[in-house]
Motif scaffolding. Structure first.
Motif, short mmCIF file in Angstrom:
data_model
loop_
_atom_site.label_atom_id
_atom_site.label_comp_id
_atom_site.label_asym_id
_atom_site.label_seq_id
_atom_site.Cartn_x
_atom_site.Cartn_y
_atom_site.Cartn_z
N GLN A 77 0.84 -1.18 0.00
CA GLN A 77 0.00 0.00 0.00
C GLN A 77 0.89 1.24 0.00
N VAL A 78 0.76 2.06 -1.05
CA VAL A 78 1.61 3.24 -1.22
C VAL A 78 0.75 4.49 -1.22
N GLN A 106 -1.58 -0.08 -4.88
CA GLN A 106 -0.65 -1.17 -4.65
C GLN A 106 0.55 -1.00 -5.59
N GLY A 107 1.75 -0.86 -5.02
CA GLY A 107 2.92 -0.68 -5.86
C GLY A 107 4.20 -0.71 -5.05
N THR A 138 8.54 3.59 -7.86
CA THR A 138 7.56 4.58 -8.30
C THR A 138 8.11 5.99 -8.10
N MET A 139 8.83 6.21 -7.00
CA MET A 139 9.49 7.50 -6.79
C MET A 139 10.48 7.78 -7.92
N GLU A 140 11.23 6.76 -8.30
CA GLU A 140 12.20 6.91 -9.39
C GLU A 140 11.51 7.39 -10.67
N ILE A 146 8.71 1.50 -15.63
CA ILE A 146 8.35 1.25 -14.23
C ILE A 146 6.84 1.32 -14.04
N ILE A 147 6.21 2.32 -14.65
CA ILE A 147 4.76 2.48 -14.51
C ILE A 147 4.01 1.32 -15.15
N GLU A 148 4.44 0.90 -16.32
CA GLU A 148 3.77 -0.20 -17.00
C GLU A 148 3.94 -1.51 -16.25
N MET A 149 5.07 -1.69 -15.57
CA MET A 149 5.27 -2.91 -14.79
C MET A 149 4.35 -2.98 -13.58
N GLN A 150 3.74 -1.85 -13.22
CA GLN A 150 2.83 -1.81 -12.08
C GLN A 150 1.38 -1.66 -12.54
#
Length: 393
Positions: free
Chosen positions: A250-251, A286-287, A292-294, A366-370
């Motif tokens: 949970q982010v 959820q991530g 995600t910060m990167e 990164i975004i697509e992997m989540q």
């Protein structure tokens, strides 16, 4: 010849066999009738020669008994048995003739069946040869045209071959594109590494002549750039290899965005950019927090570098996805750049000097992997905007 033609040939051969059977029956009946006629004719001649005065009576009796119905046959059928004659005593001649006719009929039927078998075998051999030649030419890399569509027992096999060949073509094209992209990326990496190395080499030569603190700072800057480039390349290689493990926790969206902004504080102050980020009610997804910060550091950094004075960040959530917008009040994307903005090592018309061209591509990966997607667009009133959506399912 297709499946319909083969079925038609089988029907034709079946009809021919029926015709042969009918002909055998007709020939047998004709032979039997001829034999009966000759027997009655000989008997009539013998009787008339012995009893010429009863000629008309004898002819009438023979004519009336030329066809024996069932009732009369039942009454007279055992008459000759009184004298020791049986039906099999008159069969010998008929068997020889009928056996010959039957053998001829069987031979004709077998020949027809053999011809049909050879025809079907020839058709199947031609189809197999055609499909084999097609695959052989493909394996040799030759250009081949599609085989004509046919409806037979090999139709499904032909369709599956076409599907497999199509998939292989797509796989080969993807492999060639991947190879080309790899070569292009390698060339870009070499170019990116060459630039700081050249700068460091020049600074080293100057240091040999005279000591200057500015030269040391420049070398340190280039070393940091090389280090950053190496880290990003390692990240991308892990993503491409599918070995980058992302957490599913949970982010809090505001926390990620606030930390991303803080990481860019030096750049923001240096360029005198105001960042607008409101703290909405608790919105989470959820991530993986660090990765995600990167991604958002790269997006916000790009907006800071192109903004005139303001960078805005906003976010919202619905049952389907969490949406995050990052925009600036700069010139926006060039029309030629907007479709290539997330390509690796791509430098647009308005790219900042010294940029590597990997940050946006890394953010997208990164975004697509989540389970998310990202879109770049220009705002109606001007400025660039990154629209990120991370889906709940």
């Amino acid at each position: 010849m297709n499946g319909k033609s083969i079925k038609f040939s089988i029907i034709v051969v079946g009809l021919c066999c029926m015709v042969v059977g009918v002909l055998v029956g007709i020939l047998g009946t004709s032979y039997f009738a001829g034999s009966q006629y000759r027997i009655l004719s000989n008997l009539a001649q013998e009787f008339i020669e012995q009893y010429p005065q009863d000629e008309q009576k004898i002819v009438r009796i023979i004519k009336e008994n030329s066809y024996v119905n069932d009732s009369k046959q039942e009454f007279k059928q055992d008459y000759l048995s009184v004298y020791g004659y049986e039906a099999r005593d008159f069969v010998a001649g008929y068997i020889d003739k009928m056996l010959l006719i039957s053998v001829a009929a069987v031979v004709i039927i077998l020949l027809l069946l053999y011809c049909l078998f050879q025809l079907i075998r020839k058709i199947q051999t031609e189809r197999i040869t055609g499909l084999t030649d097609y695959l052989t030419k493909l394996n040799m890399g030759r250009d081949v045209t599609l085989l004509p569509a046919k409806e037979d027992c090999f139709s499904e096999l032909q369709d599956e071959i076409y599907k497999t060949v199509t998939n292989l073509y797509h796989t080969r094209e993807a492999a060639l594109n991947a190879k080309k992209n790899y070569a292009d990326n390698l060339a870009n990496i070499a170019h990116q590494i060459k630039t700081p190395l050249t700068s460091m080499s020049i600074m080293t030569q100057l240091l040999k002549r005279e000591w200057e603190e500015e030269y040391v700072r420049q070398i340190q800057k280039q070393i940091e750039r090389l280090t950053r480039l190496t880290e990003i390349l390692l990240m991308l290689s892990r993503i491409d290899a599918g070995i980058l493990d992302l957490e599913k926790k949970q982010v809090d969206v505001y926390t990620i965005l606030q930390l991303s902004v803080e990481a860019l504080e030096n750049i923001r102050v240096k360029r005198n950019i105001n960042i607008q980020l409101e703290n909405h009610e608790e919105i989470c997804f959820q991530g993986d927090m660090e990765w995600t910060m990167e991604a958002f550091i790269n997006l916000i950094k790009n907006c800071i570098e192109h903004a005139r004075g303001t960078v805005g960040i906003d976010y919202s959530q619905n049952p389907i996805y969490t949406e995050i917008k990052v925009w600036d009040d700069g010139e926006g994307f060039s029309r030629n750049d907007i479709s290539h903005i997330f390509e690796r090592f791509y430098h647009g018309e308005r790219s900042c000097e010294g940029g590597i061209g990997i940050g946006l591509a890394l953010a997208k990966s990164i975004i697509e992997m989540q389970n998310g997607c990202i879109e770049a667009k220009n705002l109606v009133n001007g400025g660039a905007c990154y629209l990120v959506r991370i889906y709940s399912h």
